[in-house]
Design a protein around this motif. Structure first.
Motif, PDB file in Angstrom:
ATOM      1  N   THR A  53      -5.654   9.337  -1.969  1.00 38.21           N
ATOM      2  CA  THR A  53      -4.693   8.541  -2.717  1.00 38.21           C
ATOM      3  C   THR A  53      -4.158   7.331  -2.043  1.00 38.21           C
ATOM      4  O   THR A  53      -3.912   6.313  -2.400  1.00 38.21           O
ATOM      5  CB  THR A  53      -3.269   9.378  -2.823  1.00 38.21           C
ATOM      6  OG1 THR A  53      -3.494  10.939  -3.484  1.00 38.21           O
ATOM      7  CG2 THR A  53      -2.107   8.687  -3.372  1.00 38.21           C
ATOM      8  N   PHE A  54      -4.280   7.247  -0.493  1.00 39.24           N
ATOM      9  CA  PHE A  54      -4.007   6.056   0.058  1.00 39.24           C
ATOM     10  C   PHE A  54      -4.910   4.981   0.115  1.00 39.24           C
ATOM     11  O   PHE A  54      -4.553   3.733  -0.317  1.00 39.24           O
ATOM     12  CB  PHE A  54      -3.681   6.206   1.459  1.00 39.24           C
ATOM     13  CG  PHE A  54      -3.056   5.005   2.368  1.00 39.24           C
ATOM     14  CD1 PHE A  54      -1.896   4.721   2.014  1.00 39.24           C
ATOM     15  CD2 PHE A  54      -3.853   4.612   3.439  1.00 39.24           C
ATOM     16  CE1 PHE A  54      -1.376   3.502   2.782  1.00 39.24           C
ATOM     17  CE2 PHE A  54      -3.506   3.151   3.767  1.00 39.24           C
ATOM     18  CZ  PHE A  54      -2.284   2.775   3.688  1.00 39.24           C
TER      19      PHE A  54
ATOM     20  N   CYS B   5       0.816  -1.128  -0.005  1.00 36.49           N
ATOM     21  CA  CYS B   5       0.011   0.194   0.152  1.00 36.49           C
ATOM     22  C   CYS B   5       0.876   1.098   0.128  1.00 36.49           C
ATOM     23  O   CYS B   5       0.634   2.034  -0.663  1.00 36.49           O
ATOM     24  CB  CYS B   5      -1.026   0.117   1.198  1.00 36.49           C
ATOM     25  SG  CYS B   5      -2.222  -1.231   1.109  1.00 36.49           S
ATOM     26  N   VAL B   6       1.891   1.143   0.892  1.00 36.37           N
ATOM     27  CA  VAL B   6       2.883   2.334   0.881  1.00 36.37           C
ATOM     28  C   VAL B   6       3.701   2.489  -0.316  1.00 36.37           C
ATOM     29  O   VAL B   6       3.771   3.751  -0.936  1.00 36.37           O
ATOM     30  CB  VAL B   6       3.616   2.140   2.114  1.00 36.37           C
ATOM     31  CG1 VAL B   6       5.027   3.191   2.062  1.00 36.37           C
ATOM     32  CG2 VAL B   6       3.138   2.384   3.405  1.00 36.37           C
ATOM     33  N   LEU B   7       4.002   1.513  -0.894  1.00 35.37           N
ATOM     34  CA  LEU B   7       4.708   1.507  -2.320  1.00 35.37           C
ATOM     35  C   LEU B   7       3.724   2.056  -3.275  1.00 35.37           C
ATOM     36  O   LEU B   7       4.455   3.158  -4.066  1.00 35.37           O
ATOM     37  CB  LEU B   7       5.200   0.167  -2.673  1.00 35.37           C
ATOM     38  CG  LEU B   7       5.923   0.075  -3.790  1.00 35.37           C
ATOM     39  CD1 LEU B   7       7.345   0.996  -3.989  1.00 35.37           C
ATOM     40  CD2 LEU B   7       6.634  -1.348  -4.294  1.00 35.37           C
TER      41      LEU B   7
ATOM     42  N   ILE C 266       2.156   6.172  -7.236  1.00 31.62           N
ATOM     43  CA  ILE C 266       0.861   7.341  -7.622  1.00 31.62           C
ATOM     44  C   ILE C 266       1.402   8.738  -7.430  1.00 31.62           C
ATOM     45  O   ILE C 266       0.924   9.337  -8.292  1.00 31.62           O
ATOM     46  CB  ILE C 266      -0.213   6.876  -6.820  1.00 31.62           C
ATOM     47  CG1 ILE C 266      -0.827   5.421  -7.141  1.00 31.62           C
ATOM     48  CG2 ILE C 266      -1.343   7.933  -7.138  1.00 31.62           C
ATOM     49  CD1 ILE C 266      -1.714   4.935  -6.327  1.00 31.62           C
ATOM     50  N   VAL C 267       2.062   9.086  -6.440  1.00 30.38           N
ATOM     51  CA  VAL C 267       2.355  10.369  -6.183  1.00 30.38           C
ATOM     52  C   VAL C 267       3.245  10.810  -7.206  1.00 30.38           C
ATOM     53  O   VAL C 267       3.589  12.018  -7.921  1.00 30.38           O
ATOM     54  CB  VAL C 267       3.136  10.641  -4.662  1.00 30.38           C
ATOM     55  CG1 VAL C 267       3.585  11.854  -4.729  1.00 30.38           C
ATOM     56  CG2 VAL C 267       1.716  10.275  -3.710  1.00 30.38           C
ATOM     57  N   LEU C 268       4.485   9.843  -7.287  1.00 30.75           N
ATOM     58  CA  LEU C 268       5.482  10.208  -8.453  1.00 30.75           C
ATOM     59  C   LEU C 268       4.904  10.306  -9.830  1.00 30.75           C
ATOM     60  O   LEU C 268       5.412  10.716 -10.590  1.00 30.75           O
ATOM     61  CB  LEU C 268       6.482   8.907  -8.440  1.00 30.75           C
ATOM     62  CG  LEU C 268       7.391   8.900  -7.098  1.00 30.75           C
ATOM     63  CD1 LEU C 268       8.468   7.817  -7.331  1.00 30.75           C
ATOM     64  CD2 LEU C 268       8.196  10.322  -7.037  1.00 30.75           C
TER      65      LEU C 268
ATOM     66  N   SER D 110      -3.551  -2.491  -4.193  1.00 34.28           N
ATOM     67  CA  SER D 110      -3.001  -3.661  -3.444  1.00 34.28           C
ATOM     68  C   SER D 110      -3.826  -4.819  -3.201  1.00 34.28           C
ATOM     69  O   SER D 110      -3.516  -5.993  -3.282  1.00 34.28           O
ATOM     70  CB  SER D 110      -2.516  -3.315  -2.135  1.00 34.28           C
ATOM     71  OG  SER D 110      -1.375  -2.245  -2.161  1.00 34.28           O
ATOM     72  N   THR D 111      -5.223  -4.502  -3.096  1.00 42.53           N
ATOM     73  CA  THR D 111      -6.100  -5.510  -2.893  1.00 42.53           C
ATOM     74  C   THR D 111      -6.182  -6.303  -4.243  1.00 42.53           C
ATOM     75  O   THR D 111      -6.388  -7.584  -4.339  1.00 42.53           O
ATOM     76  CB  THR D 111      -7.515  -4.990  -2.777  1.00 42.53           C
ATOM     77  OG1 THR D 111      -7.311  -4.279  -1.364  1.00 42.53           O
ATOM     78  CG2 THR D 111      -8.516  -6.246  -2.292  1.00 42.53           C
TER      79      THR D 111
END
Length: 219
Positions: A112-113, A91-93, A98-100, A120-121
């Motif tokens: 976004t998260f 999820c963090v990755l 996505i931000v990049l 991720s799901t």
């Protein structure tokens, strides 16, 4: 290749598709004003939880790729904790990626998260259910000709379709149409969802059409 196994895969994938459709229909019965676009963050949570629950239950029942060897209770607990850590790291990755790719860094962090959790799901959770926290198995499956069963072939297709769907879903966002579904991350999450659903349907059909070429030799 046994036709019964392909039919089982198709039935499982249809259940996953049906569970996603229910996330858009059932809440409208209990929640006035609920819509996938209008209450998108709530829908993201419901969809992520629903798809996760269905995938976990189905894989616990079918156990398509689990080792037949019995493992201790401590090993199962360790495996479960590793899966939870891997999912959170995913999820963090995804959030960072996505931000990049242009998502707001400070604004819309929750949106976004939650979108990262949905991705991720659709991707990481399936890998964890089928392959466990084994990075070498993940690398093998997603390498060329790395799948060793129809379930792993389906995993390849649905994962790629989900990611491609999210990517294509970003195209309408910069267009000056001023539509509600262009608000971040509605179009991306809908694209990922439709891509994932398409992958679930395409996978067993593709495997059926190419069953004579798919020998799945042991490695």
């Amino acid at each position: 290749m046994r036709e019964a196994e392909i039919r089982k895969l198709f039935a499982v994938n249809l259940l996953c598709v049906f569970s996603i459709i229910l996330t858009a229909v059932v809440p409208t019965v209990f929640w006035d004003g609920f819509t996938v676009v209008g209450t998108h963050l709530t829908w993201l949570r419901i969809c992520s939880v629903s798809v996760s629950a269905v995938n976990i239950v189905l894989h616990l029942i079918l156990k398509p790729n689990l080792s037949p060897k019995r493992s201790s209770f401590a090993h199962k607990i360790s495996r479960f904790l590793k899966c939870c850590i891997y999912f959170f790291m995913s999820c963090v990755l995804f959030h960072v990626i996505i931000v990049l790719y242009g998502a707001p860094l400070i604004e819309s962090v929750t949106e976004t998260f939650l979108f990262a959790v949905l991705l991720s799901t659709f991707t990481t959770l399936q890998c964890l259910c089928m392959l466990g926290p084994n990075l070498q198995a993940w690398i093998r499956v997603f390498s060329k000709n790395g799948a060793m069963s129809i379930w792993e072939s389906s995993l390849q297709i649905t994962t790629m379709c989900g990611i491609l769907g999210a990517w294509f879903g970003a195209f309408p966002i910069p267009l000056d149409w001023d539509r509600p579904w262009q608000v971040w991350p509605v179009s991306c999450s809908l694209g990922a969802t439709f891509g994932y659903m398409a992958g679930l349907i395409i996978a067993p059909l593709w495997i059926h059409w190419n069953r004579k070429q798919l020998t799945y030799k042991s490695r």
